[in-house]
Each structure stands twice: as structure tokens, then as C-alpha cells.
Design a protein around this motif. Structure first.
Motif, PDB file in Angstrom:
ATOM      1  N   THR A 123       0.753  -0.882  -0.406  1.00 42.50           N
ATOM      2  CA  THR A 123      -0.251  -0.138   0.035  1.00 42.50           C
ATOM      3  C   THR A 123       1.063   1.256   0.011  1.00 42.50           C
ATOM      4  O   THR A 123       1.789   1.335   0.177  1.00 42.50           O
ATOM      5  N   TRP A 167      -2.673  -0.726  -3.933  1.00 37.27           N
ATOM      6  CA  TRP A 167      -3.759   0.470  -3.297  1.00 37.27           C
ATOM      7  C   TRP A 167      -3.342   1.181  -2.962  1.00 37.27           C
ATOM      8  O   TRP A 167      -2.021   1.468  -1.573  1.00 37.27           O
ATOM      9  N   ASN A 193      -7.979   1.029  -6.017  1.00 37.34           N
ATOM     10  CA  ASN A 193      -6.923   0.224  -6.923  1.00 37.34           C
ATOM     11  C   ASN A 193      -5.684   0.479  -7.707  1.00 37.34           C
ATOM     12  O   ASN A 193      -5.819   0.869  -8.477  1.00 37.34           O
ATOM     13  N   LYS A 232     -15.442   1.246  -1.215  1.00 35.92           N
ATOM     14  CA  LYS A 232     -14.166   1.317  -1.032  1.00 35.92           C
ATOM     15  C   LYS A 232     -13.209   2.738  -0.045  1.00 35.92           C
ATOM     16  O   LYS A 232     -12.756   2.607   0.171  1.00 35.92           O
TER      17      LYS A 232
END
Length: 393
Positions: A123, A167, A193, A232
Motif C-alpha cells: 500500500t 492499493w 486499486n 472502498k
């Protein structure tokens, strides 16, 4: 009151210390020179389960907290990684695992935490903008609701690790800053994403040439009509400030731990040289002009470590930790800079040579005084929010 680290943290020191013992200062210098991620170290950390320290056991992690992440970061940094170690534990274990565990939905936690624990998923975090700078509440990246999606537009700057991230934790405005009451209202954190957004042509990035910390690129990020499903959202729509503080405080603690490790390795290098280098028939470390600055650094390292551990301890117990995190970041960054500067002075002209790691340590230490938050803003927080002094604006 017990100042002994828990066994969980001592196990981190032993485990990560064992891995780091296989990688010398030259390895980290080559990673910096070649501008490459320390894949070998990352792979060993992943295989040993050291990336999932803060992931709950039911999701395949170690079930520990920010304290263990801070000890891991310090251990890695002090081994020789210095500032380059920050991204190892800030980007995915910090920004990703800690945040998803504390604020993610049940579905987000089930889908992401097991993969974050193994390093399969990585991430990054996108907050800073070209015009807003340190005034995070003034960001303009907008997320407009359209059916079951948010449509996002904006720019970000100094976003590190986009290239490796699956992400991105993206901070947006769902209420414009001019309309938000209070000003902290209207922030929403979205999970984006990255590969899908890039493939769709809705997110692009451009690396920023920089003077150090080149093991991980930092980027300008451009977002154009990017659709993000409402599922999300991390936390609550318009209430992202609660998520934000649980990102920023751990970030400061972990970057403080990285700075502390930088101070430790700079001190170790300086002391070693001061013992070995002889001028006028004796080691230069026998001169108080050399030894006293190094002794001062040692004292400041120990003081900074106490505040780092306290800030992490408070966070893990869901206690207020903003003041502690800010003091930890301030004192550790100052210790790192003074240590690197003292190491430079101890080495004299040889500090300018790449035969020694001093130049890299100096660069790593300097950025700690301004990123991710400047020393002046840390002091302003302490002056106005802790001491109650009048605000200047």
C-alpha cells in the motif's frame, strides 16, 4: 512502571536483527546508488512473518501493535538501512495494515489483511498536494458521489511507493474546504486499486528526482475522473479525519523510529572511526572536541527512544497520542541530524568520500527534519495546543 520491553518486542529485535546482520552498510549504499528496493531484505521479512506484526492473528498476522512496528523500524534502520528503512514499515504495515485493521469494514479486513501480512499486497498513502502543502485540511482533490461510486479528480505530490502499491489510501474532499464546518469535516479516505486505475488511464504518476531515500521513488500523482466504488471508503464518508489521525500519528512514530535508527548507526560509525583514527600519536576520540558531541548524541538518542515507545504504547491502548507522537518525531529527528553531523565532523574530509557511509546518513537525517511534517509545525503544535500560547494566524 516498567521500562522493560515486552517479549513480543524483544522477539522483533532478535528476529529482524538476525536478518539485518546479513546485510552490511555496503548493501544499503548499493541500493541507494542503484535506486532499487531492498528486495532481498523485504523477501526475508515476508518469509519470516515480520511484515504482519500488526495484523490480527485471525487474519494470519502476529497480533501485535505499533510498539512492535516501531521496534522493527528502529532495528532495521540501526542495522545500516537508516532512512531507507522507513518505507519498509511505514508504507504497508503502517499505512495499510494498521489503518485497515482499525478502520476497515469487515469485508476490507477479510480481503486485505491476510495479504498485507505476507507482503503479497502493498500500500501507499496519498494526502499531500502541491498547493495545500502542510495545510492538509486545504486539499482540493474531490470525490463526487455518482450512484454507487465516487468520481475523483485531483493531484497529489510526494507520494512514495506508488510503483509497488496494489492499493492507495487516498484522502479526498467530499465537502469542499470552503464549505466545511468545522474545517476538518468533509474528508473521506478511499481505497484505490492502483494497477486498475493506471490501466484505465485514470491515474498516472511521475517520479520526482530527489537527493536521497532513492530506494523508493516519490511521485507526483494525477487523478482524472477515477471511479471508486463506495464500498472502498475507509471509515465513514465525510468523517475521514478520524481515519487520518490514526494514519498520521503512527506515521510520525515510525518515521521517528527510523530517524532514531539513523542516529544510532551514525553514532556507531563515528565512534568506530574515533577509536581507530590516530593523529598526533593518539586516537582522535581521546579529544573532548570529538568525544563530547558524540556523548551528547548518545544522551539524546536514549531520550528520544523513550518518547517513541511511549507514543506507540499510547496508540496501542487507544489513548490520546498526538502530543507524544509529535515530541517523538521532533526529538528523534533532531538526534538523527546531530548524530550525522557529528559523524561528519569526526571523519573530517573523509566524510566526503563514499568509502564511508556518512554522506548517505547525513542526507537521510536531513529529510527527517522536514518530512512528513516540518520541525516548525511540530513546535507550533506544542506551543499552541499544549502550552496554550496564542496562534499566529
Amino acid at each position: 512502571m516498567d521500562f522493560t520491553l515486552p517479549e513480543s518486542a524483544l522477539a522483533v529485535q532478535r528476529g529482524i536483527g538476525g536478518i539485518c546482520s546479513r546485510y552490511d552498510l555496503g548493501y544499503w549504499q548499493r541500493c541507494e546508488d542503484d535506486k532499487r528496493w531492498p528486495e532481498e531484505v523485504w523477501d526475508e521479512l515476508a518469509k519470516g512473518g515480520w511484515l504482519g506484526l500488526a495484523v490480527p492473528e485471525e487474519h494470519g498476522g502476529g497480533g501485535e501493535g505499533l510498539l512492535e512496528l516501531a521496534v522493527a523500524t528502529e532495528t532495521l534502520s540501526a542495522s545500516g538501512a537508516a532512512g531507507g528503512s522507513a518505507f519498509t514499515y511505514v508504507l504497508t504495515p503502517g499505512f495499510g495494515a494498521l489503518t485497515i485493521d482499525r478502520h476497515g469494514s469487515a469485508r476490507q479486513r477479510a480481503e486485505l489483511l491476510p495479504r498485507l501480512a505476507t507482503g503479497e499486497v502493498e500500500t501507499c498513502f496519498a494526502l499531500t498536494e502541491p498547493d495545500a502543502g502542510s495545510n492538509s485540511l486545504a486539499i482540493t482533490t474531490s470525490a463526487r458521489r455518482d450512484g454507487g461510486d465516487f468520481v475523483v479528480n485531483g493531484q497529489k505530490i510526494w507520494i512514495t511507493g506508488v510503483q509497488r502499491a496494489t492499493w492507495m489510501l487516498l484522502v479526498t474532499r467530499t465537502v469542499p474546504a470552503a464549505e466545511a464546518r468545522p474545517r476538518s469535516h468533509g474528508l473521506t479516505v478511499l481505497l484505490v486499486n492502483v494497477p486498475e486505475a493506471v490501466a484505465a488511464g485514470r491515474l498516472s504518476y511521475r517520479p520526482i528526482p530527489k537527493m536521497g531515500a532513492n530506494t523508493t521513488p516519490s511521485n507526483m500523482v494525477f487523478i482524472d475522473d477515477l471511479r471508486v466504488p463506495a464500498s472502498k471508503v475507509i471509515g465513514e464518508v465525510d468523517q475521514g479525519v478520524a481515519v487520518l489521525w490514526d494514519i498520521l500519528n503512527p506515521e510520525r512514530v515510525l518515521l521517528a523510529a527510523s530517524a532514531l535508527g539513523t542516529a544510532e548507526v551514525a553514532l556507531r560509525v563515528a565512534v568506530g572511526y574515533a577509536k581507530e583514527r590516530e593523529v598526533f600519536g593518539r586516537p582522535i576520540g581521546a579529544n573532548q572536541a570529538i568525544s563530547f558531541p558524540l556523548a551528547q548524541v548518545k544522551a539524546k538518542i536514549e531520550l528520544a527512544r523513550l518518547m517513541i515507545y511511549k507514543a506507540a504504547w499510547c496508540f496501542d491502548r487507544r489513548l490520546p497520542c498526538g502530543t507524544e507522537a509529535n515530541i517523538a518525531k521532533l526529538t528523534a529527528s533532531q538526534a538523527a541530524w546531530e548524530a550525522a553531523d557529528a559523524a561528519f565532523q569526526t571523519h573530517g574530509g573523509m566524510a566526503y568520500s563514499h568509502e564511508y557511509p556518512v554522506a548517505r546518513l547525513l542526507t537521510d537525517a536531513r529529510i527527517a527534519k522536514v518530512a512528513p511534517v516540518t520541525e516548525e509545525l511540530l513546535l507550533n503544535y506544542l506551543a499552541t495546543q499544549v502550552l496554550g500560547l496564542p496562534r499566529s494566524f
